[in-house]
Design an enzyme around this catalytic site. Sequence first.
Site, mmCIF file in Angstrom:
data_model
loop_
_atom_site.group_PDB
_atom_site.id
_atom_site.type_symbol
_atom_site.label_atom_id
_atom_site.label_comp_id
_atom_site.label_asym_id
_atom_site.label_seq_id
_atom_site.Cartn_x
_atom_site.Cartn_y
_atom_site.Cartn_z
ATOM 1 N N GLU A 125 48.170 39.842 42.468
ATOM 2 C CA GLU A 125 48.762 39.801 41.189
ATOM 3 C C GLU A 125 49.046 39.545 39.589
ATOM 4 O OE1 GLU A 125 52.371 40.765 44.328
ATOM 5 O OE2 GLU A 125 49.810 40.384 44.413
ATOM 6 N N HIS A 146 48.350 42.520 53.602
ATOM 7 C CA HIS A 146 48.213 44.009 53.941
ATOM 8 C C HIS A 146 47.950 44.360 54.625
ATOM 9 C CE1 HIS A 146 49.889 43.365 49.314
ATOM 10 N NE2 HIS A 146 50.700 43.832 49.413
ATOM 11 N N ASP A 155 51.469 46.589 46.192
ATOM 12 C CA ASP A 155 52.109 46.494 44.617
ATOM 13 C C ASP A 155 51.927 45.663 43.760
ATOM 14 O OD1 ASP A 155 50.706 44.068 45.901
ATOM 15 O OD2 ASP A 155 51.844 43.188 46.830
#
Length: 257
Positions: A125, A146, A155
Amino acid sequence: MMTATRPAYFTKYENLNFRRDDETGILEVRMHTNNGPFVFTGQTHREFPNAFYDISSDRDNRVVILTGTGDSWMAQIDFNSLGDVTNPREWDKTFWEGKKVLQNLLDIEVPMISAVNGPALLHTEYILTTDIILASDNATFQDMPHLNAGIVPGDGVHVLWPLVLGPSRGRYFLLTQETLTAQQAYELGVVNEVLPASRLMERAWELARQLAKQPTLTLRYTRVALTQRIKRLVNEGIGYGLAMEGITATDLRNAQQ
């Protein structure tokens, strides 16, 4: 030309190396662990929000390049260093840091270039908050940690990957832990250029120098204009996503009993 000017934050963060061309205001930020490939830890989770805030507050920065070290961008994580994520009070710290790191990245109000120098397997990200994404031909993209840990990918990847890939393909990417090559990422519109590893940083600096020819306010307000929608989507989704991630993290304690 590189000058001796060194703001205090240049030596503040153990896992970040800074160098700036003060003639153009181009700042290169290189993630590393002991000057080798970067390993994500609890310490970096704590420090990166402050680091990105310091970068955003330094008005001598006019273009920012974010990259890794060696042959990986971010491919390793020290899970044990993250603390007891099954403890809600510990997760509260993660919740705050996880929100602030993306908000502070997006508050860097100058153009940002990602130079993805190898596998980017976690915290991708960060890359998707930047304006130009270059990748070496050995780069890959995946959301590795994850689902491997049994927690929600909340997130920020849950906001930004469906944004860049489209809702259906973005959800598939996260749920299957798909690995995209640099070329696939280019064809899907995630990456802007794929380059030989030996050319990656040279090209990042070429583009940064091209941008740096613009007036400072033009640089700043173009970044503001281009990130306005992304900021809104991140602010809407990041807290909710991290809350869902936190519930599944605390449930790990029950799964282990």
